[in-house]
Write an enzyme that holds these catalytic residues in place. Structure first.
Site, PDB file in Angstrom:
ATOM      1  N   LYS A  60       3.314  -7.517   8.345  1.00  0.00           N
ATOM      2  CA  LYS A  60       2.704  -6.437   7.557  1.00  0.00           C
ATOM      3  C   LYS A  60       2.836  -5.112   8.309  1.00  0.00           C
ATOM      4  O   LYS A  60       3.158  -4.083   7.719  1.00  0.00           O
ATOM      5  CB  LYS A  60       1.233  -6.762   7.268  1.00  0.00           C
ATOM      6  CG  LYS A  60       1.065  -7.880   6.243  1.00  0.00           C
ATOM      7  CD  LYS A  60      -0.382  -8.365   6.149  1.00  0.00           C
ATOM      8  CE  LYS A  60      -0.497  -9.541   5.184  1.00  0.00           C
ATOM      9  NZ  LYS A  60      -1.838 -10.152   5.158  1.00  0.00           N
ATOM     10  N   GLN A 104      -7.486  -9.683   8.179  1.00  0.00           N
ATOM     11  CA  GLN A 104      -6.678 -10.888   7.980  1.00  0.00           C
ATOM     12  C   GLN A 104      -7.582 -12.126   7.925  1.00  0.00           C
ATOM     13  O   GLN A 104      -8.426 -12.317   8.802  1.00  0.00           O
ATOM     14  CB  GLN A 104      -5.643 -11.009   9.120  1.00  0.00           C
ATOM     15  CG  GLN A 104      -4.709 -12.188   8.989  1.00  0.00           C
ATOM     16  CD  GLN A 104      -3.787 -12.093   7.768  1.00  0.00           C
ATOM     17  OE1 GLN A 104      -3.239 -11.047   7.475  1.00  0.00           O
ATOM     18  NE2 GLN A 104      -3.634 -13.195   7.055  1.00  0.00           N
ATOM     19  N   ASP A 127      -6.798  -4.866  -0.043  1.00  0.00           N
ATOM     20  CA  ASP A 127      -6.594  -6.262  -0.453  1.00  0.00           C
ATOM     21  C   ASP A 127      -7.195  -6.538  -1.835  1.00  0.00           C
ATOM     22  O   ASP A 127      -6.948  -7.588  -2.423  1.00  0.00           O
ATOM     23  CB  ASP A 127      -7.245  -7.215   0.561  1.00  0.00           C
ATOM     24  CG  ASP A 127      -6.226  -7.765   1.545  1.00  0.00           C
ATOM     25  OD1 ASP A 127      -5.033  -7.841   1.184  1.00  0.00           O
ATOM     26  OD2 ASP A 127      -6.624  -8.115   2.669  1.00  0.00           O
TER      27      ASP A 127
END
Ligand code: NDP
Length: 290
Positions: A60, A104, A127
């Site tokens: 990422k 994460q 997200d």
């Protein structure tokens, strides 16, 4: 897009579509920089040393850098307390240079994932996991949409696959994939069913689908004879098989014989997820600097 070498489905090339999205992201980042003096910035928080998570985070950050998005890397030990993580997220929420915050998952057991995800500012929630953004999506006013289902919609749009009036079946009802996926398909005017582990006749439901999305987490679970001829098959699953290879939730070789379009694993939905994280970071930077 790549056509399959034998008769059967068009294999949707997620890598190529993701590249196109990332090129657009790079242009948007350059525009924000020249027009508003803003460098989009994504803070990436990784707690612990799960090898899979480390690879995801590195990928990422690399993709962000390539697109002209700055990153703040916060790698914390597995022993990090919820209080420590809370302090970090609060400071990132307050930091005007940071536009997006990615935590994460999974988090270590001593940290309550829900508490942490709800702490991320909804304005930096790239997200799309914060209840406010989930609520907006389900009200038909999407703002930050979870990256994987957003990526699937982009793949369908890229191939100009009609959705209105068609039957979509989503297998899986998780908050990060199945539920937002179903909401997006419904808002594109598909008629949507959500299936799960208690669904009575899963093969029968799947066979009714013009668009079938599998987000189950079981390697090659969806068999070829579950596929309506000509259907669009989107395989979200990423599973490690006994021989160490990656496999989707769909039995690819069987399904491609009947499907009209199909995504491979790897190289299908996976690359789209990262591309959409970058697109959401641009959106956050645009909104913060409007
Ligand atoms: P979850 O485990 O959270 O959800 C799985 C869903 O599948 C649940 O709703 C579950 O039903 C359903 N399910 C499980 N077993 C069956 C069964 N036998 N029959 C019917 N339904 C079943 O997984 P996620 O949604 O997080 O992920 C799904 C897959 O997608 C995984 O392989 C994951 O690795 C992958 N993934 C890929 C991403 C990408 O970028 N390509 C991103 C995120 C995930 P129930 O609710 O009843 O338990």
């Amino acid at each position: 897009m790549s056509d399959s070498p034998t008769a059967g489905a068009v294999v949707i090339d997620g890598k190529a579509i993701a590249r196109a999205v990332r090129n657009q992201v790079a242009k948007d980042a350059a525009r924000l920089s020249s027009e508003r003096g803003v460098t989009p910035c994504l803070a990436v928080v990784l707690v612990g040393d799960d090898p899979g998570s480390r690879i995801y985070v590195t990928n990422k950050e690399k993709a962000a850098a390539e697109a002209g998005i700055a990153t703040r890397d916060h790698r914390l030990p597995a022993s990090t307390t919820e209080a420590d993580l809370t302090r970090l997220i609060r400071s990132l929420n307050d930091d005007r240079q940071v536009h997006g915050i990615l935590v994460q998952l999974p988090l270590p057991d001593q940290i309550d994932t829900r508490t942490v995800l709800e702490l991320v500012s909804p304005n930096k929630d790239v997200d799309g996991f914060h209840p406010l953004n989930v609520g907006l999506l389900h009200m038909g006013r999407p703002r930050f949409v979870a990256c994987t289902p957003r990526g699937v919609m982009e793949m369908l749009r890229f191939h100009e696959i009609p959705l209105s009036g068609r039957r979509a079946v989503v297998i899986g009802r998780s908050n990060i994939v199945g539920r937002p996926m179903a909401a997006l398909l419904e808002q594109a005017n598909a008629t949507v069913s959500i299936c799960h582990s208690r669904t009575a006749d899963l093969p029968g439901e799947a066979r009714s689908a013009d668009i079938l999305v599998a987000a189950i987490g079981k390697a090659r679970f969806v068999r070829g004879d579950w596929i309506k001829p000509g259907a669009v098959v989107i395989d979200v699953g990423i599973n490690r098989t006994d021989d160490g290879k990656l496999a989707g939730d769909v039995h690819f070789e069987e399904a491609r014989e009947r499907a009209g379009y199909i995504t491979p694993v790897p190289g299908g939905v996976g690359p789209m997820t990262i591309a959409m994280l970058l697109a959401n970071t641009i959106l956050a930077a645009e909104q913060a600097s409007a």
